[in-house]
Design an enzyme around this catalytic site. Structure first.
Site, PDB file in Angstrom:
ATOM      1  N   GLY A 182      -9.694   6.926   6.805  1.00 25.88           N
ATOM      2  CA  GLY A 182      -9.144   6.907   8.176  1.00 25.88           C
ATOM      3  C   GLY A 182      -7.776   7.508   8.172  1.00 25.88           C
ATOM      4  N   ARG A 195       4.243  16.124   2.531  1.00 28.97           N
ATOM      5  CA  ARG A 195       5.570  17.087   2.640  1.00 28.97           C
ATOM      6  C   ARG A 195       6.470  16.376   1.370  1.00 28.97           C
ATOM      7  NH1 ARG A 195      10.691  15.413   4.346  1.00 28.97           N
ATOM      8  NH2 ARG A 195      12.050  17.051   4.708  1.00 28.97           N
ATOM      9  N   ARG A 246     -14.617  10.601   5.422  1.00 28.91           N
ATOM     10  CA  ARG A 246     -15.443   9.724   4.624  1.00 28.91           C
ATOM     11  C   ARG A 246     -16.634  10.407   3.910  1.00 28.91           C
ATOM     12  NH1 ARG A 246     -12.819   4.899   6.242  1.00 28.91           N
ATOM     13  NH2 ARG A 246     -12.451   4.920   8.488  1.00 28.91           N
ATOM     14  N   GLY A 260      -7.033   4.514   1.426  1.00 30.87           N
ATOM     15  CA  GLY A 260      -6.979   3.330   1.282  1.00 30.87           C
ATOM     16  C   GLY A 260      -7.833   2.800  -0.072  1.00 30.87           C
ATOM     17  N   ASP A 261      -8.392   1.581  -0.087  1.00 30.49           N
ATOM     18  CA  ASP A 261      -8.929   1.003  -1.477  1.00 30.49           C
ATOM     19  C   ASP A 261     -10.102   1.687  -1.772  1.00 30.49           C
ATOM     20  OD1 ASP A 261     -10.257  -0.373   0.605  1.00 30.49           O
ATOM     21  OD2 ASP A 261     -10.451  -1.908  -0.799  1.00 30.49           O
ATOM     22  N   GLY A 262     -10.891   2.185  -0.741  1.00 31.72           N
ATOM     23  CA  GLY A 262     -12.132   3.102  -1.148  1.00 31.72           C
ATOM     24  C   GLY A 262     -11.894   4.283  -1.783  1.00 31.72           C
ATOM     25  N   THR A 285      -2.971   3.854   5.281  1.00 28.52           N
ATOM     26  CA  THR A 285      -3.990   3.239   6.131  1.00 28.52           C
ATOM     27  C   THR A 285      -3.427   2.556   6.983  1.00 28.52           C
ATOM     28  OG1 THR A 285      -5.985   1.793   6.271  1.00 28.52           O
ATOM     29  CG2 THR A 285      -4.681   1.421   4.186  1.00 28.52           C
ATOM     30  N   ILE A 286      -3.972   2.451   8.412  1.00 30.90           N
ATOM     31  CA  ILE A 286      -3.262   1.467   9.358  1.00 30.90           C
ATOM     32  C   ILE A 286      -3.497   0.042   9.306  1.00 30.90           C
ATOM     33  CG2 ILE A 286      -3.242   3.393  10.915  1.00 30.90           C
ATOM     34  CD1 ILE A 286      -5.504   1.899  12.583  1.00 30.90           C
ATOM     35  N   ASP A 287      -4.671   0.024   8.190  1.00 30.53           N
ATOM     36  CA  ASP A 287      -5.247  -1.557   8.215  1.00 30.53           C
ATOM     37  C   ASP A 287      -4.111  -2.290   7.108  1.00 30.53           C
ATOM     38  OD1 ASP A 287      -7.121  -0.923   9.816  1.00 30.53           O
ATOM     39  OD2 ASP A 287      -8.560  -0.805   8.066  1.00 30.53           O
ATOM     40  N   ASP A 305      -4.420  -3.142   4.272  1.00 31.00           N
ATOM     41  CA  ASP A 305      -5.231  -4.273   3.529  1.00 31.00           C
ATOM     42  C   ASP A 305      -5.330  -3.659   2.015  1.00 31.00           C
ATOM     43  OD1 ASP A 305      -6.762  -1.844   3.851  1.00 31.00           O
ATOM     44  OD2 ASP A 305      -8.345  -2.698   4.817  1.00 31.00           O
ATOM     45  N   ARG A 329     -11.564  -3.809  10.599  1.00 31.72           N
ATOM     46  CA  ARG A 329     -12.910  -4.001  10.670  1.00 31.72           C
ATOM     47  C   ARG A 329     -12.807  -5.204   9.907  1.00 31.72           C
ATOM     48  NH1 ARG A 329     -16.035   1.013  11.407  1.00 31.72           N
ATOM     49  NH2 ARG A 329     -15.089   1.846   9.456  1.00 31.72           N
ATOM     50  N   ARG A 376      -9.889  -9.652  31.525  1.00 31.96           N
ATOM     51  CA  ARG A 376     -10.038  -7.883  31.366  1.00 31.96           C
ATOM     52  C   ARG A 376      -9.901  -7.839  29.615  1.00 31.96           C
ATOM     53  NH1 ARG A 376     -11.194  -8.847  35.892  1.00 31.96           N
ATOM     54  NH2 ARG A 376     -10.598  -7.180  37.730  1.00 31.96           N
ATOM     55  N   GLN A 396      -4.409   3.837  17.992  1.00 31.09           N
ATOM     56  CA  GLN A 396      -3.642   3.096  16.961  1.00 31.09           C
ATOM     57  C   GLN A 396      -3.611   4.205  15.834  1.00 31.09           C
ATOM     58  OE1 GLN A 396      -4.977  -1.146  16.748  1.00 31.09           O
ATOM     59  NE2 GLN A 396      -6.323  -0.047  17.892  1.00 31.09           N
ATOM     60  N   ARG A 397      -4.484   5.077  15.493  1.00 27.73           N
ATOM     61  CA  ARG A 397      -4.555   5.945  14.638  1.00 27.73           C
ATOM     62  C   ARG A 397      -3.421   7.195  14.679  1.00 27.73           C
ATOM     63  NH1 ARG A 397     -10.022   5.471  11.737  1.00 27.73           N
ATOM     64  NH2 ARG A 397      -9.905   7.627  11.881  1.00 27.73           N
TER      65      ARG A 397
HETATM   66  P1  ADP Z   1     -10.456   3.723   2.681  1.00 22.46           P
HETATM   67  O1  ADP Z   1      -9.916   4.718   1.757  1.00 22.46           O
HETATM   68  O2  ADP Z   1      -9.480   3.873   3.665  1.00 22.46           O
HETATM   69  O3  ADP Z   1     -10.880   2.478   2.106  1.00 22.46           O
HETATM   70  P2  ADP Z   1     -13.292   4.267   2.598  1.00 22.46           P
HETATM   71  O4  ADP Z   1     -13.622   2.915   2.162  1.00 22.46           O
HETATM   72  O5  ADP Z   1     -14.185   4.995   3.851  1.00 22.46           O
HETATM   73  O6  ADP Z   1     -11.797   4.253   3.227  1.00 22.46           O
HETATM   74  O7  ADP Z   1     -13.397   5.275   1.455  1.00 22.46           O
HETATM   75  C1  ADP Z   1     -12.986   6.705   1.672  1.00 22.46           C
HETATM   76  C2  ADP Z   1     -13.717   7.588   0.874  1.00 22.46           C
HETATM   77  O8  ADP Z   1     -13.602   7.153  -0.762  1.00 22.46           O
HETATM   78  C3  ADP Z   1     -15.326   7.143   0.852  1.00 22.46           C
HETATM   79  O9  ADP Z   1     -15.696   8.059   1.903  1.00 22.46           O
HETATM   80  C4  ADP Z   1     -15.853   7.835  -0.387  1.00 22.46           C
HETATM   81  O10 ADP Z   1     -15.733   9.289  -0.334  1.00 22.46           O
HETATM   82  C5  ADP Z   1     -14.752   7.402  -1.389  1.00 22.46           C
HETATM   83  N1  ADP Z   1     -15.074   6.057  -2.119  1.00 22.46           N
HETATM   84  C6  ADP Z   1     -15.173   4.769  -1.343  1.00 22.46           C
HETATM   85  N2  ADP Z   1     -15.533   4.034  -2.504  1.00 22.46           N
HETATM   86  C7  ADP Z   1     -15.942   4.674  -3.564  1.00 22.46           C
HETATM   87  C8  ADP Z   1     -16.586   4.393  -4.709  1.00 22.46           C
HETATM   88  N3  ADP Z   1     -16.811   3.143  -4.984  1.00 22.46           N
HETATM   89  N4  ADP Z   1     -16.574   5.169  -5.836  1.00 22.46           N
HETATM   90  C9  ADP Z   1     -16.347   6.494  -5.412  1.00 22.46           C
HETATM   91  N5  ADP Z   1     -15.918   7.072  -4.120  1.00 22.46           N
HETATM   92  C10 ADP Z   1     -15.424   6.146  -3.190  1.00 22.46           C
HETATM   93  O1  F6P Z   2      -9.355   2.179   8.267  1.00 22.60           O
HETATM   94  C1  F6P Z   2      -8.712   2.244   9.093  1.00 22.60           C
HETATM   95  C2  F6P Z   2      -9.716   2.213  10.301  1.00 22.60           C
HETATM   96  O2  F6P Z   2      -8.786   2.793  11.382  1.00 22.60           O
HETATM   97  C3  F6P Z   2     -10.185   0.856  10.664  1.00 22.60           C
HETATM   98  O3  F6P Z   2      -9.271   0.063  11.373  1.00 22.60           O
HETATM   99  C4  F6P Z   2     -11.181   0.826  11.561  1.00 22.60           C
HETATM  100  O4  F6P Z   2     -12.176  -0.013  11.699  1.00 22.60           O
HETATM  101  C5  F6P Z   2     -12.018   2.163  11.059  1.00 22.60           C
HETATM  102  O5  F6P Z   2     -10.819   3.068  10.415  1.00 22.60           O
HETATM  103  C6  F6P Z   2     -12.609   2.983  11.882  1.00 22.60           C
HETATM  104  O6  F6P Z   2     -13.086   4.203  11.460  1.00 22.60           O
HETATM  105  P1  F6P Z   2     -13.883   5.331  11.960  1.00 22.60           P
HETATM  106  O7  F6P Z   2     -13.008   6.362  12.905  1.00 22.60           O
HETATM  107  O8  F6P Z   2     -14.441   6.197  10.985  1.00 22.60           O
HETATM  108  O9  F6P Z   2     -15.080   4.557  12.922  1.00 22.60           O
END
Ligand code: ADP
Ligand code: F6P
Length: 323
Positions: free
Chosen positions: A11, A21, A72, A102-104, A126-128, A130, A172, A246, A254-255
């Site tokens: 995200g 930059r 993603r 982020g960690d992914g 990442t805004i999260d 986490d 999430r 409501r 927020q992004r």
């Molecule tokens: P974030 O980086 O914010 O945690 P995601 O979890 O969606 O977001 O991961 C972003 C991208 O990083 C994924 O779409 C994928 O391309 C890559 N990625 C995530 N997990 C893995 C993994 N275990 N191995 C390789 N690439 C990954």
């Molecule tokens: O990881 C950042 C984030 O904004 C989460 O807070 C949210 O759940 C998710 O991305 C939404 O992602 P997408 O726009 O891919 O649905």
């Protein structure tokens, strides 16, 4: 090192542009060329990039989003695809990679390093908020301030009408945005994915404060709460209190938006340090924030530890201060 790549992944988060930059201009100062891969790992796989220089990253520090796009990219989970991406980088003469995400995204970066020998440096974007190993990630401060603005506005109508509002913020799997927004916004209650008894607490507290004459209540709910976000929590609380309500979902608002000073500063320091680390021959690090300073953290530890636990003290504080 003659040439490095930068990508933003997952995200988008306000402040990513400030990081780009800083990374580009630091690279220039060190005599290194920079390319920006488009749309995260997708650009790396397709060999789609733009050349970046001091001028092309001008006038972006104040802009939300990311000028090189993000996505993603599920294909990147495949080791074959990562191998192709590394070969492509080599063919393009790109010797190191700054990954902002982020960690992914960091799991992807680490795999690229371990399997293909690519030098990588991560920046938590990442805004999260986490990501393990950093007190704050780029974009978090802006996202919380955006949510706060909405809450301040809802207070006006809440006080005027006596309405109860459930405000859903992003997260999430993480309650960090919800928790910080709730404390800073003076919310009557907060519901997060990492805790399980807050709904009962919210009902009890709202009932108690209504009896004391409190007219309006704002309850902040993280989208990932197991009850089903604000649309799941609101009817339960509304029914228990027999009170109209409501639901307001802030979602992707927020992004976006102008990054705050804090996000720009963290991004600028981090972008510069990530490139300095690569230029000095270091790899497998993330530039995080600890105790008000930017520090290098081991990237493997970051992905191994996973998400940091919820800030239990802040949760208790938000509950204690609702009155
Ligand atoms: P974030 O980086 O914010 O945690 P995601 O979890 O969606 O977001 O991961 C972003 C991208 O990083 C994924 O779409 C994928 O391309 C890559 N990625 C995530 N997990 C893995 C993994 N275990 N191995 C390789 N690439 C990954
Ligand atoms: O990881 C950042 C984030 O904004 C989460 O807070 C949210 O759940 C998710 O991305 C939404 O992602 P997408 O726009 O891919 O649905």
């Amino acid at each position: 090192m003659k040439r490095i790549g930068i990508l933003t992944s997952g995200g988008d988060a306000p402040g990513m542009n400030a990081a780009i930059r800083a990374a580009v201009r630091t690279a220039t100062r060190l005599g290194i060329e920079t390319v920006g891969y488009l749309d995260g790992y997708s650009g790396l796989v397709r060999g789609a990039f733009v050349e970046l220089d001091d001028r092309s990253v001008g006038n972006i520090i104040q802009r939300g989003g990311t000028i090189i796009g993000t996505s993603r990219c599920p294909e990147f989970l495949d080791p074959e695809v990562r191998r192709r991406a590394a070969n492509q980088m080599q063919a393009d003469g790109v010797e190191g990679l700054v990954v902002i995400g982020g960690d992914g995204s960091f799991r992807g970066a680490l795999a690229l390093q371990d399997e293909c020998g690519v030098a990588v440096a991560g920046l938590p974007g990442t805004i999260d908020n986490d990501v393990w190993g950093t007190d704050e990630s780029i974009g978090f401060d802006t996202a919380v301030n955006t949510a706060l603005l909405a809450i301040d506005q809802l207070r006006d109508t809440g006080e005027s009408t006596g309405m109860m509002f459930f405000v859903e913020v992003m997260g999430r799997t993480s309650g960090a945005i919800a928790l910080h927004t709730a404390v800073a916004g003076g919310a009557a209650g907060v519901v997060v994915p990492e805790a399980h008894e807050e709904i009962d607490h919210v009902i009890a507290r709202v009932r108690e404060t209504m009896a004391k004459g409190k007219r309006s209540h704002i309850i902040v709910v993280a989208e990932g709460d197991e009850a089903g976000g604000a649309f799941g929590v609101a009817p339960v609380v509304g029914k228990a209190l027999d009170r109209p309500y409501r639901v307001v979902v802030l979602g992707h608002t927020q992004r976006g938006g102008r990054p705050t000073m804090r996000d720009r500063l963290v991004a600028s320091e981090g972008g510069a340090m990530a490139v300095e680390a690569l230029a000095a021959g270091r790899s497998g690090i993330m530039v995080g924030r600890q105790g008000g300073h930017s520090v290098e953290v081991d990237l493997r530890e970051v992905v191994t530890k996973g998400h940091p636990p919820v800030n239990a003290a802040l949760l208790r504080l938000s509950q204690a201060l609702s009155g």
